[in-house]
Motif scaffolding. Sequence first.
Motif, mmCIF file in Angstrom:
data_model
loop_
_atom_site.group_PDB
_atom_site.id
_atom_site.type_symbol
_atom_site.label_atom_id
_atom_site.label_comp_id
_atom_site.label_asym_id
_atom_site.label_seq_id
_atom_site.Cartn_x
_atom_site.Cartn_y
_atom_site.Cartn_z
ATOM 1 N N THR A 197 10.306 -9.986 -2.470
ATOM 2 C CA THR A 197 8.939 -9.836 -2.955
ATOM 3 C C THR A 197 8.548 -8.374 -3.124
ATOM 4 N N VAL A 198 8.771 -7.573 -2.078
ATOM 5 C CA VAL A 198 8.306 -6.188 -2.178
ATOM 6 C C VAL A 198 9.154 -5.386 -3.151
ATOM 7 N N ALA A 199 10.456 -5.727 -3.246
ATOM 8 C CA ALA A 199 11.285 -5.011 -4.222
ATOM 9 C C ALA A 199 10.712 -5.240 -5.622
ATOM 10 N N ILE A 200 10.369 -6.494 -5.913
ATOM 11 C CA ILE A 200 9.819 -6.797 -7.225
ATOM 12 C C ILE A 200 8.429 -6.177 -7.391
ATOM 13 N N SER A 201 7.625 -6.201 -6.321
ATOM 14 C CA SER A 201 6.302 -5.557 -6.379
ATOM 15 C C SER A 201 6.428 -4.108 -6.770
ATOM 16 N N SER A 202 7.404 -3.427 -6.130
ATOM 17 C CA SER A 202 7.516 -2.000 -6.374
ATOM 18 C C SER A 202 7.929 -1.748 -7.820
ATOM 19 N N GLU A 203 8.746 -2.653 -8.379
ATOM 20 C CA GLU A 203 9.130 -2.482 -9.775
ATOM 21 C C GLU A 203 7.937 -2.671 -10.701
ATOM 22 N N ALA B 267 0.830 -1.197 0.000
ATOM 23 C CA ALA B 267 0.000 0.000 0.000
ATOM 24 C C ALA B 267 0.866 1.248 0.000
ATOM 25 N N LEU B 268 2.083 1.115 0.542
ATOM 26 C CA LEU B 268 2.967 2.274 0.623
ATOM 27 C C LEU B 268 3.697 2.538 -0.692
ATOM 28 N N ILE B 269 3.692 1.539 -1.584
ATOM 29 C CA ILE B 269 4.471 1.684 -2.811
ATOM 30 C C ILE B 269 4.008 2.885 -3.648
ATOM 31 N N PRO B 270 2.695 3.043 -3.897
ATOM 32 C CA PRO B 270 2.280 4.216 -4.672
ATOM 33 C C PRO B 270 2.742 5.521 -4.016
ATOM 34 N N LEU B 271 2.655 5.545 -2.704
ATOM 35 C CA LEU B 271 3.062 6.732 -1.951
ATOM 36 C C LEU B 271 4.552 7.022 -2.125
ATOM 37 N N LEU B 272 5.362 5.970 -1.979
ATOM 38 C CA LEU B 272 6.810 6.154 -2.103
ATOM 39 C C LEU B 272 7.211 6.453 -3.539
ATOM 40 N N LEU B 273 6.463 5.888 -4.487
ATOM 41 C CA LEU B 273 6.708 6.186 -5.898
ATOM 42 C C LEU B 273 6.541 7.671 -6.149
ATOM 43 N N MET B 274 5.485 8.220 -5.549
ATOM 44 C CA MET B 274 5.166 9.621 -5.754
ATOM 45 C C MET B 274 6.250 10.516 -5.156
ATOM 46 N N THR B 275 6.748 10.124 -3.968
ATOM 47 C CA THR B 275 7.657 11.022 -3.264
ATOM 48 C C THR B 275 9.127 10.743 -3.551
ATOM 49 N N LEU B 276 9.486 9.478 -3.819
ATOM 50 C CA LEU B 276 10.907 9.158 -3.983
ATOM 51 C C LEU B 276 11.292 8.777 -5.409
ATOM 52 N N GLY B 277 10.326 8.744 -6.302
ATOM 53 C CA GLY B 277 10.648 8.325 -7.659
ATOM 54 C C GLY B 277 10.697 6.812 -7.760
ATOM 55 N N ASP B 278 11.269 6.275 -8.851
ATOM 56 C CA ASP B 278 11.207 4.826 -9.025
ATOM 57 C C ASP B 278 12.589 4.181 -9.012
ATOM 58 N N GLY B 279 13.569 4.820 -8.393
ATOM 59 C CA GLY B 279 14.926 4.282 -8.409
ATOM 60 C C GLY B 279 15.215 3.339 -7.263
ATOM 61 N N VAL B 280 16.506 3.048 -7.086
ATOM 62 C CA VAL B 280 16.955 2.121 -6.049
ATOM 63 C C VAL B 280 16.596 2.642 -4.654
ATOM 64 N N ARG B 281 16.617 3.976 -4.498
ATOM 65 C CA ARG B 281 16.335 4.562 -3.190
ATOM 66 C C ARG B 281 14.914 4.189 -2.737
ATOM 67 N N MET B 282 13.946 4.353 -3.646
ATOM 68 C CA MET B 282 12.572 4.006 -3.319
ATOM 69 C C MET B 282 12.471 2.534 -2.950
ATOM 70 N N LYS B 283 13.127 1.680 -3.753
ATOM 71 C CA LYS B 283 13.029 0.233 -3.501
ATOM 72 C C LYS B 283 13.645 -0.123 -2.154
ATOM 73 N N THR B 284 14.764 0.510 -1.834
ATOM 74 C CA THR B 284 15.409 0.232 -0.547
ATOM 75 C C THR B 284 14.474 0.599 0.605
ATOM 76 N N VAL B 285 13.840 1.755 0.494
ATOM 77 C CA VAL B 285 12.912 2.176 1.552
ATOM 78 C C VAL B 285 11.758 1.178 1.666
ATOM 79 N N VAL B 286 11.247 0.742 0.522
ATOM 80 C CA VAL B 286 10.156 -0.241 0.538
ATOM 81 C C VAL B 286 10.600 -1.510 1.265
ATOM 82 N N VAL B 287 11.811 -1.965 0.961
ATOM 83 C CA VAL B 287 12.325 -3.189 1.599
ATOM 84 C C VAL B 287 12.433 -2.994 3.117
ATOM 85 N N VAL B 288 12.977 -1.863 3.548
ATOM 86 C CA VAL B 288 13.138 -1.625 4.987
ATOM 87 C C VAL B 288 11.784 -1.608 5.680
ATOM 88 N N VAL B 289 10.828 -0.920 5.067
ATOM 89 C CA VAL B 289 9.504 -0.787 5.669
ATOM 90 C C VAL B 289 8.891 -2.165 5.951
#
Lengths: 261, 272
Positions: free
Chosen positions: A197-203, A114-136
Amino acid sequence: MTVRHRSEPRALVLWRGLVGAAAVAALYQVVALAGIVDRRLLPAVPAIGREVARLAVDPDFLGAVGNTMTAVALGLLISCVAGIGGGLGLGASSLATRMTRAPIDVLRSLPSVALIPLLLMTLGDGVRMKTVVVVVVAVWPVLLNTTYGVRSVDGVAVDAARSFGLSRLRVWAGVVVPSAVPAALTGFRIALPMALTVAISSEMAAGTPSGIGGFILRTSYRDFDAAPVFAAVVLAGLIGWALNAAAAGLGNRLVPWEGRR
Amino acid sequence: MSLLRLTGRAARALVVKLGLVVALLALWQVLTVEAQNIFFPTPADIAVRMRELWFSGPAAHLFVTGGFTTDVVPSVARALAGWALGGLVGIAVGLVAGRWARAQGYVDPPVNFIRSLPKPAIVPLFLIVLGANDRMRIALIAFGCIWPVLLNTLQATRAVEPTLRDTGTAFGISLPRQFAMISLPAAAPRIAAGLRVSLGLALILMVLSEWSLTQHGLGNFLLTSQRSYQVLDMWAAVAMLGLLGYLLNLAFLALEKRLLAWHVGFTGTPLP
């Protein structure tokens, strides 16, 4: 999970694993041939195998793997430091455990994707966003399992250590922390597949061509041949499996007494 | 006097339990009011939007709106159906496969491999094979929910005291009864832990499965609002998903506490 007893030769272990895997592959092939679903949609095992072999050396795919794994590794590292540190701290105090229970439960029960759309909007779609998604996602199993490990330490062992006159610190270092290690490892092993899983989801949510998720999405759109999609999924699974095996190996080395009862 | 002390203690317990939540919410409100960032609306605004979207219906409808019926109800139904299905399969397979130490070498590699398949990567496969319908969504959720339950059941069943098992065999208790009377109760706390992990996973897979080809459900609502830059709607959906996850977890814990109360007295160890 793959606890290997010292007496068993490696070849035998490998053989059993292959037999198990072959059984699953055979089951799949039977379903595919039975014609319950369109034959074109379920490619045969040899066709998937050929594609796996091709993709395993395909620079395009390997680049995608590297991209995803960077985010997974970074995210897991941050999660472990924060989760184990936090878990030891929280486990030490029953007041802290109780006070943080509600906020952690709220944060943890938030479905990560659920946070992926939010992080996409604020952090873009790079490695940084994916890393944050993984940590969360990955921090909670490590944190909770470590806390649980500390809290479920055998009271008798602690009392015994105390009565031998060990200082609080030494009781911690000698009794509490070692007893919490298996639980922390369990948490890490739960977090591992979740991270991938979530890294791939976010991609896939981002719709970007980067990473394993992007690769699968691209392949599934490109043509009607399902074999490359299956092959990419199988390879992604193999990567996850190799990660799990590595974590299990680490577990056997760190806590050899677990699972050898 | 004692009543005063009692209310004092209750108040203290409440502060311990919810103090940090309130403090964090207040901090969030203050920070977002200060920042004035369009991507970060204040929690108060989000709460108002949630009410508008889902909880402002007539009393006859239990205060829920039509949006609640199209967005939330189908999502929760899918998640729970898939979770229950996956949980049952995981427990059944785990009990049987965990019973025989010999099977470990054959069972573990495939289980670990399939468990490692990243679930979102499987969405296209499920879409291709089952089509875009509720059957596919429930199957996907069930598929994902099997593994934590299976893994925990396997490990717990393997860790059952061999004496217990041998006693069962020595007394000539039939195998199905051994599963029900020995393995299942002994493994129950770990199974419950696996089911709890799966419940969270069910919600995640529910959102994932609703990202493609559906007009209903919270996952669809979430992605649609992100793509149309309805930031407040998106936050409301995220909060709703969090609320659902929290309530489901709470319900599960209450159930677990009831069903496993005997285990605490039996082994003297509290549940996680």
